[in-house]
Scaffold this motif. Structure first.
Motif, PDB file in Angstrom:
ATOM      1  N   TYR A   1       0.823  -1.210   0.000  1.00 29.70           N
ATOM      2  CA  TYR A   1       0.000   0.000   0.000  1.00 29.70           C
ATOM      3  C   TYR A   1       0.861   1.267   0.000  1.00 29.70           C
ATOM      4  O   TYR A   1       0.419   2.319  -0.440  1.00 29.70           O
ATOM      5  CB  TYR A   1      -0.934   0.011   1.204  1.00 29.70           C
ATOM      6  CG  TYR A   1      -1.971  -1.088   1.165  1.00 29.70           C
ATOM      7  CD1 TYR A   1      -3.208  -0.883   0.555  1.00 29.70           C
ATOM      8  CD2 TYR A   1      -1.711  -2.335   1.711  1.00 29.70           C
ATOM      9  CE1 TYR A   1      -4.159  -1.892   0.495  1.00 29.70           C
ATOM     10  CE2 TYR A   1      -2.660  -3.352   1.662  1.00 29.70           C
ATOM     11  CZ  TYR A   1      -3.869  -3.122   1.058  1.00 29.70           C
ATOM     12  OH  TYR A   1      -4.800  -4.129   0.993  1.00 29.70           O
TER      13      TYR A   1
ATOM     14  N   HIS B   1      -4.969   2.193  -6.099  1.00 29.91           N
ATOM     15  CA  HIS B   1      -6.070   2.089  -5.140  1.00 29.91           C
ATOM     16  C   HIS B   1      -7.220   1.212  -5.644  1.00 29.91           C
ATOM     17  O   HIS B   1      -8.105   0.835  -4.871  1.00 29.91           O
ATOM     18  CB  HIS B   1      -6.603   3.488  -4.789  1.00 29.91           C
ATOM     19  CG  HIS B   1      -7.411   4.125  -5.881  1.00 29.91           C
ATOM     20  ND1 HIS B   1      -6.840   4.977  -6.806  1.00 29.91           N
ATOM     21  CD2 HIS B   1      -8.731   4.033  -6.202  1.00 29.91           C
ATOM     22  CE1 HIS B   1      -7.782   5.375  -7.654  1.00 29.91           C
ATOM     23  NE2 HIS B   1      -8.936   4.831  -7.306  1.00 29.91           N
TER      24      HIS B   1
ATOM     25  N   PHE C   1      -6.879  -1.806  -6.610  1.00 29.28           N
ATOM     26  CA  PHE C   1      -6.491  -3.204  -6.460  1.00 29.28           C
ATOM     27  C   PHE C   1      -6.496  -3.618  -4.994  1.00 29.28           C
ATOM     28  O   PHE C   1      -6.352  -2.783  -4.092  1.00 29.28           O
ATOM     29  CB  PHE C   1      -5.089  -3.435  -7.039  1.00 29.28           C
ATOM     30  CG  PHE C   1      -4.984  -3.208  -8.511  1.00 29.28           C
ATOM     31  CD1 PHE C   1      -5.212  -4.229  -9.405  1.00 29.28           C
ATOM     32  CD2 PHE C   1      -4.664  -1.944  -9.015  1.00 29.28           C
ATOM     33  CE1 PHE C   1      -5.117  -4.017 -10.777  1.00 29.28           C
ATOM     34  CE2 PHE C   1      -4.561  -1.721 -10.370  1.00 29.28           C
ATOM     35  CZ  PHE C   1      -4.791  -2.773 -11.256  1.00 29.28           C
ATOM     36  N   SER C   2      -6.640  -4.918  -4.768  1.00 28.39           N
ATOM     37  CA  SER C   2      -6.523  -5.469  -3.414  1.00 28.39           C
ATOM     38  C   SER C   2      -5.047  -5.551  -3.025  1.00 28.39           C
ATOM     39  O   SER C   2      -4.143  -5.318  -3.845  1.00 28.39           O
ATOM     40  CB  SER C   2      -7.140  -6.871  -3.370  1.00 28.39           C
ATOM     41  OG  SER C   2      -6.384  -7.766  -4.170  1.00 28.39           O
ATOM     42  N   GLY C   3      -4.789  -5.926  -1.762  1.00 30.33           N
ATOM     43  CA  GLY C   3      -3.420  -6.011  -1.286  1.00 30.33           C
ATOM     44  C   GLY C   3      -2.594  -7.029  -2.059  1.00 30.33           C
ATOM     45  O   GLY C   3      -1.438  -6.768  -2.425  1.00 30.33           O
TER      46      GLY C   3
ATOM     47  N   GLN D   1      -3.109  -8.099  -5.120  1.00 31.14           N
ATOM     48  CA  GLN D   1      -2.892  -7.622  -6.475  1.00 31.14           C
ATOM     49  C   GLN D   1      -1.820  -6.531  -6.502  1.00 31.14           C
ATOM     50  O   GLN D   1      -1.003  -6.469  -7.427  1.00 31.14           O
ATOM     51  CB  GLN D   1      -4.204  -7.090  -7.058  1.00 31.14           C
ATOM     52  CG  GLN D   1      -5.229  -8.176  -7.344  1.00 31.14           C
ATOM     53  CD  GLN D   1      -6.575  -7.601  -7.753  1.00 31.14           C
ATOM     54  OE1 GLN D   1      -7.019  -6.574  -7.234  1.00 31.14           O
ATOM     55  NE2 GLN D   1      -7.240  -8.263  -8.691  1.00 31.14           N
ATOM     56  N   ARG D   2      -1.799  -5.691  -5.482  1.00 33.02           N
ATOM     57  CA  ARG D   2      -0.755  -4.652  -5.413  1.00 33.02           C
ATOM     58  C   ARG D   2       0.624  -5.279  -5.283  1.00 33.02           C
ATOM     59  O   ARG D   2       1.595  -4.795  -5.866  1.00 33.02           O
ATOM     60  CB  ARG D   2      -1.016  -3.719  -4.235  1.00 33.02           C
ATOM     61  CG  ARG D   2      -2.247  -2.857  -4.388  1.00 33.02           C
ATOM     62  CD  ARG D   2      -2.326  -1.846  -3.279  1.00 33.02           C
ATOM     63  NE  ARG D   2      -3.654  -1.246  -3.190  1.00 33.02           N
ATOM     64  CZ  ARG D   2      -3.911  -0.117  -2.555  1.00 33.02           C
ATOM     65  NH1 ARG D   2      -2.959   0.527  -1.929  1.00 33.02           N
ATOM     66  NH2 ARG D   2      -5.140   0.371  -2.516  1.00 33.02           N
TER      67      ARG D   2
ATOM     68  N   LEU E   1      -0.557  -9.376   3.994  1.00 36.17           N
ATOM     69  CA  LEU E   1      -1.588 -10.017   3.201  1.00 36.17           C
ATOM     70  C   LEU E   1      -2.317 -11.094   3.994  1.00 36.17           C
ATOM     71  O   LEU E   1      -1.776 -11.653   4.955  1.00 36.17           O
ATOM     72  CB  LEU E   1      -0.967 -10.646   1.949  1.00 36.17           C
ATOM     73  CG  LEU E   1      -0.087  -9.731   1.085  1.00 36.17           C
ATOM     74  CD1 LEU E   1       0.504 -10.519  -0.066  1.00 36.17           C
ATOM     75  CD2 LEU E   1      -0.888  -8.544   0.565  1.00 36.17           C
ATOM     76  N   ASP E   2      -3.545 -11.406   3.570  1.00 35.29           N
ATOM     77  CA  ASP E   2      -4.279 -12.518   4.164  1.00 35.29           C
ATOM     78  C   ASP E   2      -3.560 -13.830   3.881  1.00 35.29           C
ATOM     79  O   ASP E   2      -2.798 -13.952   2.921  1.00 35.29           O
ATOM     80  CB  ASP E   2      -5.699 -12.580   3.588  1.00 35.29           C
ATOM     81  CG  ASP E   2      -6.534 -11.372   3.980  1.00 35.29           C
ATOM     82  OD1 ASP E   2      -6.206 -10.752   5.012  1.00 35.29           O
ATOM     83  OD2 ASP E   2      -7.482 -11.045   3.252  1.00 35.29           O
TER      84      ASP E   2
ATOM     85  N   VAL F   1      -4.005 -15.295   0.426  1.00 34.06           N
ATOM     86  CA  VAL F   1      -3.295 -14.509  -0.576  1.00 34.06           C
ATOM     87  C   VAL F   1      -1.781 -14.720  -0.444  1.00 34.06           C
ATOM     88  O   VAL F   1      -1.053 -14.733  -1.443  1.00 34.06           O
ATOM     89  CB  VAL F   1      -3.649 -13.014  -0.433  1.00 34.06           C
ATOM     90  CG1 VAL F   1      -2.918 -12.181  -1.468  1.00 34.06           C
ATOM     91  CG2 VAL F   1      -5.154 -12.819  -0.570  1.00 34.06           C
TER      92      VAL F   1
END
Length: 356
Positions: A117, A169, A171-173, A175-176, A201-202, A205
């Motif tokens: 991020y 912004h 994209f998800s974490g 994807q970033r 990340l989760d 992911v």
């Protein structure tokens, strides 16, 4: 994949990266006038205090340890973001200070940062973020060639070429982080420093990103320095693992050897912290005390105030990295292991079996 534990000989190629007694100190003193009035000297924070290791080409070395042990500082030292206070860093046999001044060498090394991020410019489109290293190193000519390379990189990390038109912004974490990996790969590097790339990340992911990085390593022949505090992640991706404590390496071993027969008392304590998912009811031996301050580290072995095996020698003499008894593949900085007071490899294997 080359053997990560093979000794270097005059006929073998140099390791992709090697550090020799590297240290980095930070001056955290108060302003001069305040120090003069208080009658105190300078205060130096010993973030990294004499770390040596080598990473053969095509392999992964992971560094693990508690927060504040110096892992990320090592990462910044080996890519040249920090200069060493002491010691040397060699990249493919060349002094890093020389290699960093050569654009042809500099493009061979890239870094994936911890926070997806914060590491991407929110005002740039993804295509411009990935294309920046390509333009900086002159790897493609003309907008059409650059756009084709960006589309190829996005596809390589599991994204669509159309995603290049979007902003971070959107994209998800996970994807970033894929975008960060694409940016790192855009200069065709051979060596990547991964500073906790999955910690934000989760879990689901994390697995996707780790699988992507392993696939890229196999396809492109990449060499990784992987920084993490997650033992499960480290076990999945590593050829060798180095355990750090208070700015120093205390154990360096092949990944499976470290998890099956940990030798240093601190490494064993880390294994004790692994959750007992099968609820065997085994007794745990917690590590007492707090991590000492790197500004005023204890004398002798830095772990001795918390070590159940410490004696007078541990309090007075700083241990050096030496091959552990019974194995040439594991190096340990511990007087108890050197003297055989740790119970040996059999005791370590029994403890690790309970932890796993």
């Amino acid at each position: 994949m080359p053997d990560a534990t093979a000794p270097m000989t005059p006929t073998t190629s140099p390791p992709m990266l090697e550090t020799q007694d590297v240290a980095r100190f930070f001056d955290v003193s108060r302003p001069l006038i305040q120090r003069v009035l208080a009658g105190e000297g300078k205060r130096m924070l010993r973030a990294v205090d004499g770390v040596s290791f080598a990473i053969p080409k095509g392999t992964t070395l992971s560094l693990v340890g508690e927060s504040g042990c110096g892992k990320s500082t090592v990462a910044r030292l080996v890519v040249g973001l920090y200069g060493p206070t002491r010691g040397k860093v060699f990249f493919d046999g060349q002094d890093l200070a020389v290699a960093r001044s050569d654009a042809a060498q500099r493009k061979r090394m890239q870094m994936i940062f911890q926070d997806p991020y914060a590491s991407l410019n929110p005002r740039w489109r993804v295509r411009d973020i990935i294309a920046e290293p390509i333009r900086a190193f002159g790897l493609a000519q003309g907008d059409a060639e650059i756009s084709a390379r960006v589309a190829q990189l996005l596809t390589q990390v599991g994204l669509s070429p159309l995603d290049g038109q979007k902003y971070p912004h959107e994209f998800s974490g996970g994807q970033r982080q894929r975008i960060s990996i694409a940016r790192a790969l855009s200069s065709n590097p051979e060596f990547l420093v991964c500073d906790e790339p999955t910690s934000a990340l989760d879990v689901s992911v994390q697995a996707q990103i780790l699988n992507l990085m392993k696939d890229l390593q196999q396809k492109l022949g990449l060499t990784y320095l992987f920084i993490s505090h997650n033992l499960a992640v480290v076990r999945q991706v590593s050829d060798r693992v180095g355990v750090m404590y208070l700015g120093r390496l205390v154990e360096l071993a092949p990944a499976e050897t470290l998890f099956t027969t940990p030798r240093h008392p601190y490494t064993r304590a880390l294994m004790e912290a692994i959750p007992d998912l099968e609820m065997t009811g085994r007794q745990r031996i917690p590590v007492g005390g707090e991590v000492p301050s790197p500004i005023s580290p204890p004398s002798g072995c830095p772990f001795h105030p918390r070590c159940p095996l410490a004696n007078d020698r541990c309090k007075a003499e700083r241990p050096e990295m030496k091959p552990a008894r019974g194995t040439e593949q594991t190096a340990v900085a511990c007087h108890a292991v050197e003297e055989g007071r740790d119970g040996g490899a059999e005791a370590a294997a029994g403890m690790a079996a309970l932890a796993n």
